[in-house]
Scaffold this motif. Structure first.
Motif, PDB file in Angstrom:
ATOM      1  N   VAL A   1       8.718  19.329 -12.419  1.00 62.69           N
ATOM      2  CA  VAL A   1       7.968  18.077 -12.485  1.00 62.69           C
ATOM      3  C   VAL A   1       7.882  17.466 -11.086  1.00 62.69           C
ATOM      4  O   VAL A   1       8.863  17.437 -10.352  1.00 62.69           O
ATOM      5  CB  VAL A   1       8.647  17.093 -13.458  1.00 62.69           C
ATOM      6  CG1 VAL A   1       7.911  15.773 -13.501  1.00 62.69           C
ATOM      7  CG2 VAL A   1       8.745  17.691 -14.851  1.00 62.69           C
ATOM      8  N   VAL A   2       6.694  16.970 -10.766  1.00 58.84           N
ATOM      9  CA  VAL A   2       6.451  16.239  -9.525  1.00 58.84           C
ATOM     10  C   VAL A   2       6.056  14.836  -9.954  1.00 58.84           C
ATOM     11  O   VAL A   2       4.986  14.648 -10.524  1.00 58.84           O
ATOM     12  CB  VAL A   2       5.329  16.893  -8.692  1.00 58.84           C
ATOM     13  CG1 VAL A   2       5.071  16.094  -7.429  1.00 58.84           C
ATOM     14  CG2 VAL A   2       5.653  18.339  -8.382  1.00 58.84           C
ATOM     15  N   GLY A   3       6.924  13.862  -9.702  1.00 58.96           N
ATOM     16  CA  GLY A   3       6.682  12.516 -10.224  1.00 58.96           C
ATOM     17  C   GLY A   3       6.770  12.575 -11.737  1.00 58.96           C
ATOM     18  O   GLY A   3       7.821  12.877 -12.278  1.00 58.96           O
ATOM     19  N   VAL A   4       5.631  12.322 -12.400  1.00 58.64           N
ATOM     20  CA  VAL A   4       5.573  12.459 -13.860  1.00 58.64           C
ATOM     21  C   VAL A   4       4.674  13.618 -14.279  1.00 58.64           C
ATOM     22  O   VAL A   4       4.486  13.856 -15.463  1.00 58.64           O
ATOM     23  CB  VAL A   4       5.099  11.154 -14.552  1.00 58.64           C
ATOM     24  CG1 VAL A   4       6.032  10.006 -14.233  1.00 58.64           C
ATOM     25  CG2 VAL A   4       3.658  10.816 -14.175  1.00 58.64           C
ATOM     26  N   ARG A   5       4.115  14.326 -13.321  1.00 60.97           N
ATOM     27  CA  ARG A   5       3.190  15.430 -13.596  1.00 60.97           C
ATOM     28  C   ARG A   5       3.906  16.766 -13.551  1.00 60.97           C
ATOM     29  O   ARG A   5       4.820  16.973 -12.749  1.00 60.97           O
ATOM     30  CB  ARG A   5       2.061  15.462 -12.557  1.00 60.97           C
ATOM     31  CG  ARG A   5       1.315  14.182 -12.393  1.00 60.97           C
ATOM     32  CD  ARG A   5       0.413  13.914 -13.553  1.00 60.97           C
ATOM     33  NE  ARG A   5      -0.104  12.557 -13.462  1.00 60.97           N
ATOM     34  CZ  ARG A   5      -0.588  11.890 -14.481  1.00 60.97           C
ATOM     35  NH1 ARG A   5      -0.621  12.430 -15.667  1.00 60.97           N
ATOM     36  NH2 ARG A   5      -1.024  10.661 -14.328  1.00 60.97           N
ATOM     37  N   ALA A   6       3.441  17.697 -14.375  1.00 60.92           N
ATOM     38  CA  ALA A   6       3.933  19.070 -14.280  1.00 60.92           C
ATOM     39  C   ALA A   6       3.521  19.601 -12.907  1.00 60.92           C
ATOM     40  O   ALA A   6       2.424  19.310 -12.420  1.00 60.92           O
ATOM     41  CB  ALA A   6       3.340  19.931 -15.383  1.00 60.92           C
ATOM     42  N   ALA A   7       4.409  20.331 -12.274  1.00 63.23           N
ATOM     43  CA  ALA A   7       4.118  20.868 -10.937  1.00 63.23           C
ATOM     44  C   ALA A   7       2.821  21.675 -10.952  1.00 63.23           C
ATOM     45  O   ALA A   7       2.057  21.627  -9.979  1.00 63.23           O
ATOM     46  CB  ALA A   7       5.285  21.729 -10.455  1.00 63.23           C
ATOM     47  N   ASP A   8       2.550  22.392 -12.044  1.00 63.99           N
ATOM     48  CA  ASP A   8       1.307  23.167 -12.146  1.00 63.99           C
ATOM     49  C   ASP A   8       0.070  22.273 -12.005  1.00 63.99           C
ATOM     50  O   ASP A   8      -0.929  22.683 -11.417  1.00 63.99           O
ATOM     51  CB  ASP A   8       1.245  23.928 -13.470  1.00 63.99           C
ATOM     52  CG  ASP A   8       2.246  25.059 -13.543  1.00 63.99           C
ATOM     53  OD1 ASP A   8       2.812  25.437 -12.495  1.00 63.99           O
ATOM     54  OD2 ASP A   8       2.468  25.572 -14.667  1.00 63.99           O
ATOM     55  N   GLU A   9       0.133  21.052 -12.551  1.00 62.75           N
ATOM     56  CA  GLU A   9      -0.991  20.118 -12.434  1.00 62.75           C
ATOM     57  C   GLU A   9      -1.225  19.731 -10.974  1.00 62.75           C
ATOM     58  O   GLU A   9      -2.365  19.646 -10.523  1.00 62.75           O
ATOM     59  CB  GLU A   9      -0.727  18.838 -13.223  1.00 62.75           C
ATOM     60  CG  GLU A   9      -0.853  18.936 -14.706  1.00 62.75           C
ATOM     61  CD  GLU A   9      -0.632  17.567 -15.334  1.00 62.75           C
ATOM     62  OE1 GLU A   9      -1.628  16.810 -15.468  1.00 62.75           O
ATOM     63  OE2 GLU A   9       0.524  17.248 -15.666  1.00 62.75           O
ATOM     64  N   VAL A  10      -0.146  19.469 -10.266  1.00 62.29           N
ATOM     65  CA  VAL A  10      -0.264  19.045  -8.869  1.00 62.29           C
ATOM     66  C   VAL A  10      -0.734  20.211  -8.006  1.00 62.29           C
ATOM     67  O   VAL A  10      -1.581  20.039  -7.134  1.00 62.29           O
ATOM     68  CB  VAL A  10       1.059  18.448  -8.351  1.00 62.29           C
ATOM     69  CG1 VAL A  10       0.902  17.948  -6.925  1.00 62.29           C
ATOM     70  CG2 VAL A  10       1.521  17.301  -9.267  1.00 62.29           C
ATOM     71  N   PHE A  11      -0.209  21.403  -8.267  1.00 63.11           N
ATOM     72  CA  PHE A  11      -0.685  22.573  -7.521  1.00 63.11           C
ATOM     73  C   PHE A  11      -2.159  22.846  -7.825  1.00 63.11           C
ATOM     74  O   PHE A  11      -2.905  23.255  -6.932  1.00 63.11           O
ATOM     75  CB  PHE A  11       0.169  23.806  -7.830  1.00 63.11           C
ATOM     76  CG  PHE A  11       1.449  23.861  -7.055  1.00 63.11           C
ATOM     77  CD1 PHE A  11       1.442  24.049  -5.676  1.00 63.11           C
ATOM     78  CD2 PHE A  11       2.670  23.716  -7.687  1.00 63.11           C
ATOM     79  CE1 PHE A  11       2.616  24.100  -4.945  1.00 63.11           C
ATOM     80  CE2 PHE A  11       3.857  23.754  -6.972  1.00 63.11           C
ATOM     81  CZ  PHE A  11       3.828  23.944  -5.598  1.00 63.11           C
ATOM     82  N   ALA A  12      -2.609  22.607  -9.060  1.00 65.13           N
ATOM     83  CA  ALA A  12      -4.031  22.774  -9.403  1.00 65.13           C
ATOM     84  C   ALA A  12      -4.888  21.762  -8.642  1.00 65.13           C
ATOM     85  O   ALA A  12      -5.970  22.108  -8.146  1.00 65.13           O
ATOM     86  CB  ALA A  12      -4.232  22.630 -10.907  1.00 65.13           C
TER      87      ALA A  12
END
Length: 113
Positions: A9-20
């Motif tokens: 998790v990055v902040g409240v987002r899944a890391a995959d979301e942030v990498f996308a």
């Protein structure tokens, strides 16, 4: 970046979301605008691929990237800089991009910039 169960998790987002989000921005036509540069710097710092924060220049304190409290502090620093107005040498559009990205990562809104 932290672990929540088996999900990074990055902040409240899944890391995959942030990498996308980072991947989507990276494939946009160049040259990037200052706003897009702010987004890129914030996402890169949030996932630990950029050493210094986009607004304060602070280093990440987490094992992989900044912890949630550091993400929130950087988002707040961007907001303060925007409210204070342009300062000599500051690029308001870059700070606005960083703020938009960090606000999304921290869960202040659900629409990804």
């Amino acid at each position: 970046m932290t672990m929540l169960g088996a999900t990074m998790v990055v902040g409240v987002r899944a890391a995959d979301e942030v990498f996308a989000a980072l991947e989507d921005l990276s494939t946009r036509r160049r040259p990037w605008t200052a706003f897009e540069q702010g987004l890129l710097q914030a996402y890169r710092w949030a996932v630990g691929t950029q050493a210094v924060a986009p607004v304060t220049g602070d280093g990440a304190v987490g094992l992989v990237g900044p912890c949630r409290s550091q993400l929130l502090a950087e988002c707040q620093a961007a907001e303060v800089r925007l409210r204070a107005g342009a300062t000599p040498g500051a690029d308001v559009d870059l700070v606005l991009g960083a703020y938009a990205a960090l606000a999304w990562v921290c869960g202040h809104h659900d629409e990804r910039p």
